[in-house]
Design a protein around this motif. Structure first.
Motif, PDB file in Angstrom:
ATOM      1  N   ASP A 152       1.305  -2.130  -9.737  1.00  0.00           N
ATOM      2  CA  ASP A 152       1.564  -0.901 -10.518  1.00  0.00           C
ATOM      3  C   ASP A 152       1.514   0.173  -9.597  1.00  0.00           C
ATOM      4  O   ASP A 152       2.303   1.085  -9.727  1.00  0.00           O
ATOM      5  CB  ASP A 152       0.664  -0.845 -11.686  1.00  0.00           C
ATOM      6  N   GLY A 153       0.479   0.321  -8.897  1.00  0.00           N
ATOM      7  CA  GLY A 153       0.506   1.343  -7.937  1.00  0.00           C
ATOM      8  C   GLY A 153       1.637   1.546  -7.007  1.00  0.00           C
ATOM      9  O   GLY A 153       1.985   2.726  -6.648  1.00  0.00           O
ATOM     10  N   HIS A 171       4.319  10.117  -3.024  1.00  0.00           N
ATOM     11  CA  HIS A 171       5.521   9.556  -3.701  1.00  0.00           C
ATOM     12  C   HIS A 171       6.679   9.315  -2.664  1.00  0.00           C
ATOM     13  O   HIS A 171       6.855  10.106  -1.599  1.00  0.00           O
ATOM     14  CB  HIS A 171       6.138  10.146  -4.753  1.00  0.00           C
ATOM     15  N   GLN A 209      -1.953  -7.047 -10.215  1.00  0.00           N
ATOM     16  CA  GLN A 209      -1.285  -6.259 -11.261  1.00  0.00           C
ATOM     17  C   GLN A 209      -1.379  -4.728 -10.841  1.00  0.00           C
ATOM     18  O   GLN A 209      -0.441  -4.024 -10.853  1.00  0.00           O
ATOM     19  CB  GLN A 209      -1.346  -6.524 -12.744  1.00  0.00           C
ATOM     20  N   ARG A 210      -2.827  -4.540 -10.739  1.00  0.00           N
ATOM     21  CA  ARG A 210      -3.046  -3.131 -10.291  1.00  0.00           C
ATOM     22  C   ARG A 210      -2.234  -2.656  -9.081  1.00  0.00           C
ATOM     23  O   ARG A 210      -1.932  -1.532  -8.975  1.00  0.00           O
ATOM     24  CB  ARG A 210      -4.373  -2.897 -10.019  1.00  0.00           C
ATOM     25  N   ASP A 246      -1.658   9.251  -2.415  1.00  0.00           N
ATOM     26  CA  ASP A 246      -0.517   9.335  -3.574  1.00  0.00           C
ATOM     27  C   ASP A 246       0.732  10.194  -3.271  1.00  0.00           C
ATOM     28  O   ASP A 246       1.255  11.006  -4.050  1.00  0.00           O
ATOM     29  CB  ASP A 246      -1.290   9.955  -4.898  1.00  0.00           C
ATOM     30  N   GLU A 284      -5.242   5.149  -7.336  1.00  0.00           N
ATOM     31  CA  GLU A 284      -5.217   3.894  -8.724  1.00  0.00           C
ATOM     32  C   GLU A 284      -5.109   2.541  -7.914  1.00  0.00           C
ATOM     33  O   GLU A 284      -5.523   1.413  -8.610  1.00  0.00           O
ATOM     34  CB  GLU A 284      -3.717   3.974  -9.304  1.00  0.00           C
ATOM     35  N   CYS A 308      -3.201   4.806  -2.234  1.00  0.00           N
ATOM     36  CA  CYS A 308      -2.879   5.161  -3.544  1.00  0.00           C
ATOM     37  C   CYS A 308      -4.152   5.260  -4.246  1.00  0.00           C
ATOM     38  O   CYS A 308      -5.175   4.324  -4.214  1.00  0.00           O
ATOM     39  CB  CYS A 308      -2.228   4.113  -4.304  1.00  0.00           C
ATOM     40  N   GLU A 322       4.433   0.488  -7.470  1.00  0.00           N
ATOM     41  CA  GLU A 322       5.723   0.895  -8.283  1.00  0.00           C
ATOM     42  C   GLU A 322       5.755   2.356  -8.685  1.00  0.00           C
ATOM     43  O   GLU A 322       6.714   2.879  -8.592  1.00  0.00           O
ATOM     44  CB  GLU A 322       5.981  -0.055  -9.458  1.00  0.00           C
ATOM     45  N   SER A 323       4.630   2.701  -8.849  1.00  0.00           N
ATOM     46  CA  SER A 323       4.435   4.218  -9.197  1.00  0.00           C
ATOM     47  C   SER A 323       4.848   4.996  -8.170  1.00  0.00           C
ATOM     48  O   SER A 323       5.362   6.292  -8.116  1.00  0.00           O
ATOM     49  CB  SER A 323       3.346   4.648  -9.827  1.00  0.00           C
ATOM     50  N   LEU A 324       4.303   4.744  -6.932  1.00  0.00           N
ATOM     51  CA  LEU A 324       4.499   5.426  -5.666  1.00  0.00           C
ATOM     52  C   LEU A 324       6.069   5.163  -5.169  1.00  0.00           C
ATOM     53  O   LEU A 324       6.447   5.907  -4.275  1.00  0.00           O
ATOM     54  CB  LEU A 324       3.571   5.197  -4.615  1.00  0.00           C
ATOM     55  N   GLY A 325       6.648   4.231  -5.627  1.00  0.00           N
ATOM     56  CA  GLY A 325       7.955   3.899  -5.022  1.00  0.00           C
ATOM     57  C   GLY A 325       7.998   3.256  -3.464  1.00  0.00           C
ATOM     58  O   GLY A 325       8.947   3.522  -2.919  1.00  0.00           O
TER      59      GLY A 325
END
Ligand code: SF4
Ligand code: SF4
Lengths: 219, 417
Positions: free
Chosen positions: B240-241, B175, B236-237, B173, B214, B212, B243-246
């Protein structure tokens, strides 16, 4: 109907009907395919589509070595009758005259004895193809009525043409009439059967080559 | 029409496109595709002829998308899709096909048959006709997050082990890292060495990466069972993962179908492009090699060969990378017959390994790999797919063959300078 009337009929109205069914049918079938189209592929391509598609269109005429080793008989027979049909249809002088009359274009023919030999080879290849279809377990399993009908419809023009040329079986006029009729049957069956592969296999090969090409593999 | 027949036909309709229509219009019943398929070559059962597997889809096309077929349907003589047909075809479509794509390379009229079978599965699963093993795996993937039921705490345990063994940190995780690495459950549970290998290589090469919590699972049972909806849900998971970590890149692990789902089908089932790039681990390693960031201190001297995972090589386009990487680390690298884009499948891809019913057939299909290996006489086989690896280990054991199977990424990590 006398043989003269018969010949006039197959050369006249019947010919027009057959050509009309062939042309309209093929156009409908191709529209059916192209109207469906393809969704745009959103994945990021690794390679192009157009060139690999074109390469596959040509390359699929040649088997990969492994496939040739496993099915040499099917492949050699396939080549023989396809090339044989191509030569007899397009390079027999009387056929060229017909194309000239109908389409207005012409090209040099091959010596008649050569075309004659090719016709004989094609006829024997077609017979061997039937034997192969009946004996090979995969082919026998896959084959349905259409396969045999199309086989017969492809063989008949060759045989009737050969007989007509050599003045065999029936008087020339009758045999020629039968030859023309057999070609008309082939034309009529064309849009409704696997004979369509004459056109659609190029489309199929292109789609295949394009799909693999965009992933970076030449198929 | 029963409701399952209805669902199947509706799903088949949705799958019919220009390529499918051109393929079905073109088949001349020449039978050549049979000899490209290991399920036929190793059993000689003509039902396993690739084009025969798409019969349910063909019937819908024929009766609804061709002039003559429509006529036949109006007269009530068209062949219909029935529950009996679907039941009879289910084992042909799932047990006897790994979606390896080999048939698509040989059909003389150009039919991409594996594309057709993939689409046929959409109708099968919509009507409920899919193997129980694969249904279970898909169910677990959707509800738990992994087809093998692996949750993050289990991964954490493996991460701790790896950290203890290597003395390196496995970033989780983080970022803004450049790369987000995905794993397959098979790697987490059976081959955690892969995680250690990534840590070592990325540490040496100075790659900024992360896992990640997630979204760590890369495998996609949704694709294998043939449900675009479930495939999309699983993908999609990952999106999303990432994208959330960029992150800029998502790394597909050494797993064939995970790569195919993520790289090639993903944006299409989700209906949009990704905000990141997908890269296969072998592609990334080869980039590092070219930049001189991947140096080895010694080479494997033993004779070794490479098994091409179908979805990575033939259907994925990662063909030269494994070879360049192997020549870096192996002094006696030999190729099997038909290596590269014409290689033979291990026999267990495309959901076959999750389908218990298919196990005897899978072992029969392995005879193809067996004879390839016997002809070569190499003591080690490197591959780049955890699923191929497990299956080949099983097949080799069953056949009493003493060949070691190893992953390419670990092999490189073991010999890093
Ligand atoms: S190889 Fe192609 S044309 Fe021949 S039977 Fe298979 S799908 Fe049909
Ligand atoms: S994709 Fe592979 S396993 Fe499936 S039918 Fe084709 S050759 Fe056989």
């Amino acid at each position: 109907m006398t043989s003269v009337e018969f010949l006039a009929w197959v050369r006249g109205p019947m010919f027009q009907i057959a050509v009309a069914i062939f042309v309209v049918g093929v156009v409908i079938r191709l529209i059916e395919i192209f109207a469906l189209g393809r969704k745009a592929d959103l994945s990021e391509p690794r390679g192009g589509e157009t060139m690999p598609g074109i390469v596959t269109v040509f390359r699929r005429s040649i088997p990969d070595p492994g496939t040739f080793k496993r099915s040499p008989f099917t492949i050699v027979l396939g080549y023989l009758f396809h090339i044989g049909l191509f030569i007899t249809i397009l390079f027999f002088v009387p056929h060229i005259e017909l194309f000239h009359d109908v389409l207005g274009v012409q090209w040099p023919g091959l010596p008649t004895p050569l075309v004659d030999a090719v016709a004989i080879i094609s006829i024997f290849a077609m017979l061997a193809i039937l034997v192969n279809r009946l004996r090979n377990p995969v082919l026998r399993f896959l084959s349905n009525g259409e396969d045999y009908v199309v086989w017969a419809a492809t063989l008949l023009p060759l045989v009737t043409g050969y007989f007509a040329f050599h003045r065999m079986l029936f008087p020339y006029q009758t045999m020629l009439g039968l030859h023309i009729l057999s070609v008309e049957i082939l034309l009529i069956l064309f849009p409704f059967t696997k004979l369509m592969h004459f056109f659609t296999s190029f489309v199929a090969r292109w789609y295949n080559g394009a799909a693999f090409g965009r992933r970076g593999v030449q198929s | 029409m029963s409701s399952s027949e209805d669902r199947a036909v509706n799903a088949f309709r949705e799958q019919i496109d220009g390529p499918i229509a051109s393929y079905l219009s073109s088949c001349v019943h020449c039978g050549l595709c049979a000899h490209a398929c290991l399920f036929f070559t190793e059993t000689e059962d003509p039902r396993y002829t690739p084009i025969n597997k798409v019969e349910p889809l063909r019937r819908v096309w024929k009766s609804e998308y061709t002039f003559f077929g429509k006529l036949a349907s109006m007269l009530g003589v068209a062949k219909k899709v029935t529950d009996d047909l679907l039941e009879e075809w289910e084992p042909l479509i799932y047990d006897a096909c790994t979606l390896c794509g080999r048939c698509s390379m040989v059909c003389p009229v150009g039919n991409d048959i594996s594309y057709m079978i993939r689409k046929t599965r959409e109708g099968m699963v919509a009507a409920g006709y899919a193997p129980d093993g694969l249904k279970g795996a898909t169910q677990r993937a959707v509800t738990i997050g992994s087809p093998m039921g692996v949750k993050f705490p289990a991964l954490q345990v493996q991460i701790h082990n790896v950290e203890r063994e290597t003395g390196l940190t496995v970033p989780v995780d983080v970022h803004g890292a450049d790369y987000m690495a995905l794993l397959s459950s098979m790697e987490i549970m059976n081959f955690p060495e892969y995680i250690g290998a990534l840590a070592k290589i990325f540490d040496k090469a100075g790659v900024s990466w992360t896992l990640c919590s997630e979204a760590f699972e890369a495998t996609n049972s949704g694709m294998q069972i043939g449900s675009s909806d479930l495939e999309g849900e699983l993908l999609q998971r990952v999106v999303d993962g990432a994208e959330s970590l960029g992150v800029k890149y998502v790394i597909s692990p050494e797993c064939g179908h995970a790569y195919y789902a993520l790289r090639w089908e993903g944006p299409n089932v989700l209906g949009k492009k990704y905000p990141f790039q997908v890269i296969h681990i072998l592609e990334l390693l080869d980039q590092l090699r070219l930049k001189g960031k991947l140096k080895v201190e010694d080479k494997v001297d033993e004779k070794l060969t490479f098994h091409d995972p179908c979805q990575i090589v033939r259907k994925g386009g990662v063909v030269e990378e494994p070879r360049s990487l192997l020549s870096l680390v192996a002094s006696d690298f030999v190729e099997m017959e038909d290596a590269g884009v014409m290689n033979w499948c291990c026999g267990a891809g495309g959901g076959v390994s999750a389908n218990e019913r298919a196990q005897p057939l899978k072992l029969a299909a392995f005879k193809r790999k067996k004879s390839q290996l016997e002809a070569l006489g190499a003591g080690t086989m490197v591959t780049a797919c955890a699923n191929c690896r497990i299956n080949m280990e099983e097949g080799l054991e069953e056949n009493n063959m003493q060949i070691e199977v190893i992953g390419l990424t670990e092999t490189l990590a073991d010999h890093l300078a």
